[in-house]
Design a protein around this motif. Structure first.
Motif, PDB file in Angstrom:
ATOM      1  N   MET A 172       0.900  -1.269   0.040  1.00  0.00           N
ATOM      2  CA  MET A 172      -0.050  -0.120   0.004  1.00  0.00           C
ATOM      3  C   MET A 172       0.863   1.252   0.078  1.00  0.00           C
ATOM      4  SD  MET A 172      -3.134  -0.980   2.636  1.00  0.00           S
ATOM      5  CE  MET A 172      -3.827   0.515   2.722  1.00  0.00           C
ATOM      6  N   SER A 185       2.111   1.920  -3.470  1.00  0.00           N
ATOM      7  CA  SER A 185       1.332   2.417  -4.524  1.00  0.00           C
ATOM      8  C   SER A 185       0.784   3.926  -4.163  1.00  0.00           C
ATOM      9  CB  SER A 185      -0.013   1.571  -4.367  1.00  0.00           C
ATOM     10  OG  SER A 185       0.493   0.209  -4.853  1.00  0.00           O
ATOM     11  N   LEU A 186       0.686   4.237  -3.010  1.00  0.00           N
ATOM     12  CA  LEU A 186       0.404   5.360  -2.591  1.00  0.00           C
ATOM     13  C   LEU A 186       1.427   6.417  -2.882  1.00  0.00           C
ATOM     14  CD1 LEU A 186      -1.492   4.769   0.880  1.00  0.00           C
ATOM     15  CD2 LEU A 186      -2.574   5.600  -1.242  1.00  0.00           C
ATOM     16  N   TRP A 224      -5.960   6.803 -10.162  1.00  0.00           N
ATOM     17  CA  TRP A 224      -6.165   5.498  -9.586  1.00  0.00           C
ATOM     18  C   TRP A 224      -6.223   4.513 -10.904  1.00  0.00           C
ATOM     19  CZ3 TRP A 224      -3.989   4.960  -5.350  1.00  0.00           C
ATOM     20  CH2 TRP A 224      -4.324   5.986  -4.312  1.00  0.00           C
ATOM     21  N   LEU A 226      -9.063  -2.539  -2.176  1.00  0.00           N
ATOM     22  CA  LEU A 226      -8.350  -1.379  -1.748  1.00  0.00           C
ATOM     23  C   LEU A 226      -8.406  -0.360  -2.800  1.00  0.00           C
ATOM     24  CD1 LEU A 226      -5.211  -3.551  -0.482  1.00  0.00           C
ATOM     25  CD2 LEU A 226      -6.777  -2.151   0.830  1.00  0.00           C
ATOM     26  N   TYR A 227      -8.240  -0.468  -3.929  1.00  0.00           N
ATOM     27  CA  TYR A 227      -8.154   0.468  -5.006  1.00  0.00           C
ATOM     28  C   TYR A 227      -9.564   1.561  -4.833  1.00  0.00           C
ATOM     29  CZ  TYR A 227      -4.099  -0.986  -7.594  1.00  0.00           C
ATOM     30  OH  TYR A 227      -2.942  -1.488  -7.944  1.00  0.00           O
ATOM     31  N   PHE A 287      -9.110   3.398  -1.845  1.00  0.00           N
ATOM     32  CA  PHE A 287      -8.005   4.460  -2.181  1.00  0.00           C
ATOM     33  C   PHE A 287      -8.831   5.619  -2.692  1.00  0.00           C
ATOM     34  CE2 PHE A 287      -4.306   1.599  -2.098  1.00  0.00           C
ATOM     35  CZ  PHE A 287      -4.291   1.712  -0.984  1.00  0.00           C
ATOM     36  N   ALA A 324      -9.624   9.348  -1.356  1.00  0.00           N
ATOM     37  CA  ALA A 324      -9.316  10.592  -2.102  1.00  0.00           C
ATOM     38  C   ALA A 324     -10.217  11.500  -2.469  1.00  0.00           C
ATOM     39  CB  ALA A 324      -8.485  10.120  -3.310  1.00  0.00           C
TER      40      ALA A 324
END
Length: 303
Positions: free
Chosen positions: A107, A110-111, A238, A275-276, A279, A283
């Motif tokens: 994570m 990716s972030l 994303w 998870l995507y 996210f 956001a």
């Protein structure tokens, strides 16, 4: 002719007695006093709490119902555990990966990619949008070229980007930056060009020039459009990151999903998708909070 009055009914209050009880003459706001008698404060607070709780719960009602139906179908063996594992299985996988520290590592990678790409691409898009909206010569010089590049699907550039930049972090960040640049550019340009020129001229009369005029008049007037571009760019960010992380890599949520595909770990794949989605939702919530704070002066953005 009998002029005697009928005896008053003791169970009926007169208008005068009602007004006396409400104390219209003593209260500076008689309408609020009447409202307090009709709806006591504690009743109104309770109703307000229920309204707020209900409005916060309603958006999550459909996902909760879908999860419940999914879990029930899995428990009834209507769904194959190999193809679509139950939500409880995905939750157990989440817990296992969290305890091992593997999930936190992927994570964070990716972030970091998303944040760095967004800052670079968003900064370039904002700068070009401001300059194009403020200076006609800059718009005539760059806008046609930018629009031509914008109409090329940036994900179609993946093979070329790999040749140019290899498979390191630079390729992934470049794709994310390219994806978020254009929505912010277009909406920043549109926002600046949409500012009421009458307001701008009035500000000039009051002595505002150049930087002060941009800061106090033009930028606030363009913010609603800029935030629209910001929220749209977050969605593109994303989407681009998901594709970018399918390029040969050894870390990231996309890598986690691609690696799970090789071993038919559908629970890990579904967890990566969730998870995507989380996210993206987080956001968007942050962007909405920033928008509400920055546009406190705008009645359309205070609710």
């Amino acid at each position: 002719m009998n002029t005697s009055k009928a005896p008053a009914n003791p169970n009926i209050q007169s208008v005068q007695s009602i007004q006396t009880n409400i104390n219209f003459d003593k209260s500076p706001h008689p309408e609020s006093t009447l409202a307090n008698h009709i709806h006591p404060p504690h009743t109104r607070r309770s109703a307000s709490w229920w309204r707020k709780g209900g409005s916060a719960f309603i958006p999550w009602l459909l996902p909760i119902l879908l999860l419940a139906a999914w879990q029930a179908a899995s428990a009834a063996n209507m769904l194959s555990p190999q193809l679509l594992p139950a939500p409880s299985t995905v939750l157990h996988t989440l817990w296992t990966l969290t305890l091992s520290g593997e999930l936190a590592h992927h994570m964070s990678v990716s972030l970091t990619r998303a944040l760095v790409g967004f800052v670079i691409g968003g900064g370039i898009g904002f700068l070009f949008g401001v300059l194009s909206g403020s200076f006609d010569w800059f718009y005539r010089l760059f806008d046609t070229s930018i629009q031509m590049i914008r109409n090329i699907p940036h994900l179609a550039l993946v093979p070329l980007v790999i040749i140019w930049l290899g498979i390191d972090e630079g390729a992934k960040i470049f794709l994310v930056a390219l994806g978020v640049m254009f929505p912010i550019y277009v909406n920043t340009y549109h926002g600046i060009r949409s500012v009421d020129q009458g307001v701008v001229e009035m500000a000039k009369v009051y002595g505002l020039r150049s930087a002060s005029l941009f800061r106090h008049v033009i930028l606030p007037g363009a913010l609603p459009s800029i935030f629209v571009g910001l929220r749209y760019a977050l969605g593109v960010m994303w989407l681009t990151l998901i594709v970018a992380e399918t390029i040969a890599t050894d870390a990231g949520v996309g890598y986690l999903a691609m690696n799970a595909r090789e071993f038919m770990q559908t629970d890990v794949i579904i967890l990566s998708i969730v998870l995507y989605a989380a996210f993206g939702k987080a956001a968007d919530v942050i962007a909405k909070l920033l928008e509400r704070r920055a546009l406190r002066w705008n009645a359309a953005h205070t609710s």
